[in-house]
Design a protein around this motif. Structure first.
Motif, PDB file in Angstrom:
ATOM      1  N   VAL A 179     -14.382  -5.712  -9.224  1.00 33.36           N
ATOM      2  CA  VAL A 179     -12.940  -5.506  -9.318  1.00 33.36           C
ATOM      3  C   VAL A 179     -12.219  -4.355  -8.422  1.00 33.36           C
ATOM      4  O   VAL A 179     -11.523  -4.493  -7.636  1.00 33.36           O
ATOM      5  CB  VAL A 179     -12.608  -5.643 -10.541  1.00 33.36           C
ATOM      6  N   ALA A 180     -12.877  -3.199  -8.927  1.00 33.81           N
ATOM      7  CA  ALA A 180     -12.377  -1.797  -8.255  1.00 33.81           C
ATOM      8  C   ALA A 180     -12.479  -2.036  -6.671  1.00 33.81           C
ATOM      9  O   ALA A 180     -11.782  -1.349  -6.060  1.00 33.81           O
ATOM     10  CB  ALA A 180     -13.081  -0.790  -8.948  1.00 33.81           C
ATOM     11  N   LEU A 181     -13.884  -2.246  -6.259  1.00 34.95           N
ATOM     12  CA  LEU A 181     -14.230  -2.338  -4.795  1.00 34.95           C
ATOM     13  C   LEU A 181     -13.096  -3.141  -4.036  1.00 34.95           C
ATOM     14  O   LEU A 181     -12.662  -2.789  -2.899  1.00 34.95           O
ATOM     15  CB  LEU A 181     -15.588  -2.654  -4.695  1.00 34.95           C
ATOM     16  N   GLU A 199      -8.341  -3.593  -0.492  1.00 31.97           N
ATOM     17  CA  GLU A 199      -7.459  -4.684  -0.750  1.00 31.97           C
ATOM     18  C   GLU A 199      -6.488  -4.477   0.667  1.00 31.97           C
ATOM     19  O   GLU A 199      -6.057  -3.271   0.837  1.00 31.97           O
ATOM     20  CB  GLU A 199      -6.637  -4.719  -1.827  1.00 31.97           C
ATOM     21  N   VAL A 200      -6.272  -5.523   1.452  1.00 37.90           N
ATOM     22  CA  VAL A 200      -5.486  -5.394   2.466  1.00 37.90           C
ATOM     23  C   VAL A 200      -3.819  -5.734   2.053  1.00 37.90           C
ATOM     24  O   VAL A 200      -3.757  -6.991   1.787  1.00 37.90           O
ATOM     25  CB  VAL A 200      -5.961  -6.429   3.765  1.00 37.90           C
ATOM     26  N   PRO A 201      -3.112  -4.909   2.280  1.00 37.74           N
ATOM     27  CA  PRO A 201      -1.682  -5.019   2.005  1.00 37.74           C
ATOM     28  C   PRO A 201      -1.093  -6.154   2.699  1.00 37.74           C
ATOM     29  O   PRO A 201      -1.089  -6.247   4.016  1.00 37.74           O
ATOM     30  CB  PRO A 201      -0.814  -3.725   1.952  1.00 37.74           C
ATOM     31  N   VAL A 216       6.149   5.212   4.516  1.00 40.17           N
ATOM     32  CA  VAL A 216       6.084   4.192   4.939  1.00 40.17           C
ATOM     33  C   VAL A 216       4.793   4.136   5.659  1.00 40.17           C
ATOM     34  O   VAL A 216       4.397   5.303   6.543  1.00 40.17           O
ATOM     35  CB  VAL A 216       7.054   3.678   6.198  1.00 40.17           C
ATOM     36  N   ILE A 217       3.756   3.168   5.607  1.00 42.22           N
ATOM     37  CA  ILE A 217       2.496   3.115   5.893  1.00 42.22           C
ATOM     38  C   ILE A 217       1.981   1.970   6.938  1.00 42.22           C
ATOM     39  O   ILE A 217       2.546   1.079   6.922  1.00 42.22           O
ATOM     40  CB  ILE A 217       1.502   2.898   4.577  1.00 42.22           C
ATOM     41  N   CYS A 218       1.403   2.318   8.061  1.00 40.58           N
ATOM     42  CA  CYS A 218       0.958   1.468   8.893  1.00 40.58           C
ATOM     43  C   CYS A 218       0.116   0.576   8.355  1.00 40.58           C
ATOM     44  O   CYS A 218      -1.014   1.206   8.011  1.00 40.58           O
ATOM     45  CB  CYS A 218       0.583   2.146  10.164  1.00 40.58           C
TER      46      CYS A 218
END
Length: 320
Positions: A185-187, A192-194, A270-272
């Motif tokens: 779960v944590a990994l 996780e790809v947003p 804001v994140i790329c």
């Protein structure tokens, strides 16, 4: 001889794992970062916390195994030796196949590729199963009724021993459960790809050739995404945000470096999506770095307007 082989396998397993641990020491400071930073401190604390967690888990497991019969404990170590030997054989087979020393059938190659991609997690789960099975048997045994004893003191002592054994077994089970959760779960959460938010509606003034975005929708100061249907069915995404001081930042949902990968908002930044670079919202609308490609706009009454010709010229950016 069995004890010698078991000790040798454990020592070699520790030696093999230590190489990966030593390599982690070079990952405390990422390229371009300051030597002393919050990120570096968190990495060091995570590294030390991992070692402490391993030590605590090992201690609880050893204490839990005190109540195991010697033969069962030896079988658990033997099972661990088999698991580690199997993984070493897989690693050796991959090396021989990569150097063309052996030729594998298609089925064997697919299994080898699958095992290579899942080797670390597979080792962890198999080792956890090997160690937990005897503990499960010990826990069940501790729940059985003790035979009557002529000496009440002996009976009380054995009951106390069983209670302590159950507690150590439960502590070990909790430790292994935490270990499995961190590897699943944590990994998955860390990797996780947003996902980009869906484009929001806006008004398209065909007569004036303008895309009109309501300023009231930007009043919350968050990132808003829109999409324009360009030529040949290409979707041209653009973003807008209300910056500090009442200024607006408008740009394509793409940059010169990473292309049309898109941006998302997290923790006020804001994140790329592609390179994970955090951008100060105040710099949106300016060229340079991983900033969104600026788009000229005007404020007309209660709307922010963008010429559709500019969006049409940006089709080439999203056709990469």
């Amino acid at each position: 001889m069995a004890n010698t082989v078991a000790c040798l396998v454990l020592a070699l397993a520790f030696f093999q794992a230590t190489q990966d641990v030593v390599l982690q020491l070079s990952a405390f400071i990422a390229p371009g970062e300051a030597v002393f930073s919050t990120e570096m401190l968190l990495r060091v604390l995570g590294f030390l916390g991992g070692w402490c967690a391993v030590a605590v888990l090992a201690f609880t497991y050893v204490r839990a195994c005190k109540g195991l019969p010697r033969r069962v404990a030896n079988l658990a170590v033997l099972g661990f030796a088999v698991v580690m030997t199997g993984t070493d054989i897989l690693s050796l087979t991959r090396l021989l196949h990569a150097t063309h020393r052996v030729v594998l059938s298609p089925g064997a190659f697919r299994f080898l590729a699958w095992a290579g991609n899942n080797l670390q997690t597979m080792i962890l789960f198999l080792a956890a199963a090997v160690f937990l099975v005897p503990l499960a048997g010990l826990f069940v045994t501790s729940l059985r009724r003790l035979p009557d004893q002529p000496n009440p003191a002996v009976l009380r002592s054995r009951r106390a021993d069983r209670r302590r054994s159950r507690r150590w077994v439960l502590a070990s089970a909790l430790g292994f459960s935490a270990l499995v959760l961190t590897r699943t779960v944590a990994l998955a959460k860390v990797n996780e790809v947003p996902q980009l938010s869906e484009p929001e509606p806006y008004n398209l003034d065909q007569a004036a050739g303008l895309a009109r975005v309501s300023l009231s929708g930007l009043a919350d100061g968050h990132l808003h995404r829109y999409a324009y249907a360009g030529s040949e069915g290409t979707e041209v995404r653009f973003i807008a945000i209300l910056k500090n001081g009442g200024a607006y930042g408008v740009g394509l949902d793409a940059c010169e470096n990473c292309g049309p990968s898109g941006y998302y908002e997290k923790d006020g930044k804001v994140i790329c999506k592609r390179c994970d670079v955090a951008i100060n919202p105040a710099t949106i609308g300016f060229k340079g770095g991983c900033n969104p490609i600026p788009v000229d706009f005007e404020v007309d009454g209660g709307d922010l307007t963008i010429a559709t010709t500019l969006l049409e010229d940006s089709v080439k950016v999203f056709k990469r």
